[in-house]
Design an enzyme around this catalytic site. Structure first.
Site, PDB file in Angstrom:
ATOM      1  N   ARG A   1     -16.067   3.376   2.943  1.00  0.00           N
ATOM      2  CA  ARG A   1     -16.930   4.457   3.420  1.00  0.00           C
ATOM      3  C   ARG A   1     -16.104   5.681   3.789  1.00  0.00           C
ATOM      4  O   ARG A   1     -16.468   6.810   3.528  1.00  0.00           O
ATOM      5  CB  ARG A   1     -17.711   3.986   4.657  1.00  0.00           C
ATOM      6  CG  ARG A   1     -18.744   4.981   5.105  1.00  0.00           C
ATOM      7  CD  ARG A   1     -19.159   4.750   6.529  1.00  0.00           C
ATOM      8  NE  ARG A   1     -18.092   5.073   7.477  1.00  0.00           N
ATOM      9  CZ  ARG A   1     -18.225   5.049   8.787  1.00  0.00           C
ATOM     10  NH1 ARG A   1     -19.379   4.676   9.326  1.00  0.00           N
ATOM     11  NH2 ARG A   1     -17.231   5.366   9.586  1.00  0.00           N
ATOM     12  N   GLY A   2     -14.934   5.448   4.420  1.00  0.00           N
ATOM     13  CA  GLY A   2     -14.143   6.555   4.943  1.00  0.00           C
ATOM     14  C   GLY A   2     -14.571   6.876   6.363  1.00  0.00           C
ATOM     15  O   GLY A   2     -15.552   6.336   6.874  1.00  0.00           O
ATOM     16  N   ASP A   3     -13.789   7.744   7.005  1.00  0.00           N
ATOM     17  CA  ASP A   3     -14.052   8.128   8.398  1.00  0.00           C
ATOM     18  C   ASP A   3     -14.492   9.581   8.468  1.00  0.00           C
ATOM     19  O   ASP A   3     -14.182  10.366   7.582  1.00  0.00           O
ATOM     20  CB  ASP A   3     -12.771   7.946   9.226  1.00  0.00           C
ATOM     21  CG  ASP A   3     -12.472   6.476   9.457  1.00  0.00           C
ATOM     22  OD1 ASP A   3     -13.408   5.743   9.825  1.00  0.00           O
ATOM     23  OD2 ASP A   3     -11.316   6.071   9.241  1.00  0.00           O
TER      24      ASP A   3
ATOM     25  N   ASP B   1     -20.531  -7.151  12.389  1.00  0.00           N
ATOM     26  CA  ASP B   1     -19.381  -6.806  11.558  1.00  0.00           C
ATOM     27  C   ASP B   1     -19.222  -7.814  10.406  1.00  0.00           C
ATOM     28  O   ASP B   1     -18.960  -7.444   9.260  1.00  0.00           O
ATOM     29  CB  ASP B   1     -18.116  -6.809  12.435  1.00  0.00           C
ATOM     30  CG  ASP B   1     -16.926  -6.239  11.713  1.00  0.00           C
ATOM     31  OD1 ASP B   1     -16.817  -5.014  11.627  1.00  0.00           O
ATOM     32  OD2 ASP B   1     -16.116  -7.039  11.209  1.00  0.00           O
TER      33      ASP B   1
ATOM     34  N   GLU C   1       0.848  -1.195   0.000  1.00  0.00           N
ATOM     35  CA  GLU C   1       0.000   0.000   0.000  1.00  0.00           C
ATOM     36  C   GLU C   1       0.882   1.243   0.000  1.00  0.00           C
ATOM     37  O   GLU C   1       1.851   1.315   0.746  1.00  0.00           O
ATOM     38  CB  GLU C   1      -0.891   0.016   1.257  1.00  0.00           C
ATOM     39  CG  GLU C   1      -1.793   1.252   1.321  1.00  0.00           C
ATOM     40  CD  GLU C   1      -2.591   1.336   2.614  1.00  0.00           C
ATOM     41  OE1 GLU C   1      -3.548   0.561   2.767  1.00  0.00           O
ATOM     42  OE2 GLU C   1      -2.251   2.187   3.469  1.00  0.00           O
TER      43      GLU C   1
ATOM     44  N   GLN D   1      -7.929  -4.532   7.798  1.00  0.00           N
ATOM     45  CA  GLN D   1      -7.270  -3.572   8.674  1.00  0.00           C
ATOM     46  C   GLN D   1      -6.015  -4.248   9.224  1.00  0.00           C
ATOM     47  O   GLN D   1      -6.015  -5.475   9.411  1.00  0.00           O
ATOM     48  CB  GLN D   1      -8.231  -3.280   9.831  1.00  0.00           C
ATOM     49  CG  GLN D   1      -7.718  -2.428  10.934  1.00  0.00           C
ATOM     50  CD  GLN D   1      -7.678  -0.982  10.511  1.00  0.00           C
ATOM     51  OE1 GLN D   1      -6.761  -0.579   9.808  1.00  0.00           O
ATOM     52  NE2 GLN D   1      -8.667  -0.215  10.919  1.00  0.00           N
TER      53      GLN D   1
ATOM     54  N   LYS E   1     -21.186  -6.677   1.782  1.00  0.00           N
ATOM     55  CA  LYS E   1     -20.366  -5.970   0.792  1.00  0.00           C
ATOM     56  C   LYS E   1     -19.885  -6.947  -0.291  1.00  0.00           C
ATOM     57  O   LYS E   1     -19.840  -6.613  -1.466  1.00  0.00           O
ATOM     58  CB  LYS E   1     -19.151  -5.315   1.471  1.00  0.00           C
ATOM     59  CG  LYS E   1     -19.518  -4.156   2.395  1.00  0.00           C
ATOM     60  CD  LYS E   1     -18.304  -3.341   2.834  1.00  0.00           C
ATOM     61  CE  LYS E   1     -17.472  -3.979   3.908  1.00  0.00           C
ATOM     62  NZ  LYS E   1     -16.505  -3.048   4.545  1.00  0.00           N
TER      63      LYS E   1
END
Ligand SMILES: Cc1cc2nc3c(=O)[nH]c(=O)nc-3n(C[C@H](O)[C@H](O)[C@H](O)COP(=O)(O)OP(=O)(O)OC[C@H]3O[C@@H](n4cnc5c(N)ncnc54)[C@H](O)[C@@H]3O)c2cc1C
Length: 332
Positions: free
Chosen positions: A132-134, A186, A42, A204, A193
């Site tokens: 989604r993002g934070d 979760d 990444e 994560q 999804k």
């Protein structure tokens, strides 16, 4: 991972696309010839010239080492939009690495998201990680969707498929998302999804293999069909105690007490942490974690590199995944 950086204004000229559709991540990892297991990295969009040079040096090392793909993060609310596009475009044009462009829904209207997805298509991207993002400001704060935007990543997966011919991945959380009601919910979110059209997930970061294995078991128990899709473990060799503490704080994941204590002791009590000693512990620990994950049959190892190649290179060397010609050693 949280803590995705800051604003710029101008969009780069996307230029001609001219390329063919890229292979999917799933096909690419299946075709990887890296010894033992595929690996990937990444990057985040660099803020200045020096950081940019470092990124491209790292990209060249990872390309020589045969990285299966490189994912490029997207700053909250589009704050790195231009730079993310610029990086993935350059990856497409100038390297043989396969890019995944991250995209987050936070702060965007649906129209803006459509535009962004189209922009990715225009620069030749076929693989998108739908997130989604934070909440901006406080990543662990309350989530408020844009009034004309999307609520959850699942909707973004559908939107991306609606806009174009993309391969889509999503995020997964071995310890559960910090806002998830419980681990069952979760898992339900992740399988929803995947059912919406995601082909794989990237986790994560975590440091306890049991978290990953339990996530895999939970998905298998809920939906055998979706469990066949790769869950790619997200990893970060620790090279700085201060940095990893910040990461942990922003992401809501946990540093195991034993590792935390070893890192603290290695860092010492001086005003500056002993980086060499911290690194040694961090890289040794990451190597053991990877060995365990390989033994458990993971589809790929995904390294959060922070745009450096050296720590990941060392872990890959320890895992005997670097050709004996010594590709990229000690370059960055
Ligand atoms: C591999 C990886 C890469 C990342 N890259 C980036 C990046 O580039 N840029 C960035 O800003 N952030 C990034 N993140 C962080 C990510 O945006 C945050 O963790 C975010 O809080 C969750 O995103 P998500 O896509 O998992 O959201 P979602 O899957 O939408 O979940 C978010 C929350 O909503 C809940 N939820 C979801 N659907 C429902 C529903 N139908 N009903 C009720 N609750 C629901 C979930 O339980 C969870 O608590 C990344 C995370 C990972 C793991």
């Amino acid at each position: 991972m949280s803590g995705y950086p800051d604003p710029v204004t101008q969009l780069p000229d996307p230029g001609p696309t001219g390329g063919e559709r890229h292979p999917s991540i799933v096909d690419r990892i299946a075709a990887s010839t890296t010894p033992r297991v595929p690996f990937s990295v990444e990057f985040y969009p660099p803020r200045d010239e020096a950081a940019e040079e470092r990124l491209w040096r790292a990209a060249s090392v990872f390309s020589e080492l045969g990285a299966a793909f490189v994912s490029v993060t997207y700053g909250a609310g589009g704050s790195t939009r231009d730079r993310t596009v610029k990086v993935v475009e350059r990856v497409v044009r100038e390297t043989d690495l396969l890019p995944i462009a991250h995209l987050t829904a936070v702060g965007h209207t649906v129209a803006e998201l459509r535009e962004m997805i189209q922009l990715y298509a225009d620069v030749g991207v076929s693989n998108i990680l739908a997130l989604r993002g934070d909440p901006p400001g406080d990543p662990l704060g309350d989530w408020t969707p844009h009034p004309d935007g999307l609520h959850y990543a699942e909707e973004l997966v559908r939107l991306i498929h609606e806009v174009g011919d993309f391969h889509v991945g999503v995020a997964s959380f071995p310890e559960g998302h910090y806002r998830a009601r419980d681990l069952d919910h979760d898992t339900e979110v992740l399988t929803t999804k995947l059912r919406a059209g995601a082909e794989y997930s990237i986790t994560q970061m975590f440091w306890d293999v049991e978290h990953y294995l339990r996530l895999r078991d939970r998905v298998a128990a809920v939906d055998a069909e979706q469990a066949a899709k790769p869950i790619i473990p997200g990893l970060m060799p620790v090279t700085s105690l201060r940095q990893v503490r910040r990461m942990v704080e922003l992401s809501g994941c946990e540093l195991p007490a034993g590792l935390s204590e070893r890192l603290r002791r290695a860092a010492g009590d001086g005003p500056e942490e002993n980086r060499a000693a911290v690194r040694e512990v961090g890289i040794g620990f990451a190597t053991q974690l990877c060995e365990r994950l390989i033994a458990e049959g993971v589809p790929c190892l995904h390294f959060n590199t922070l745009n450096f190649s050296r720590a990941t290179h060392e872990v890959l060397t320890n895992l005997s995944m670097v050709p004996s010609t010594g590709v990229g050693a000690a370059r960055s």
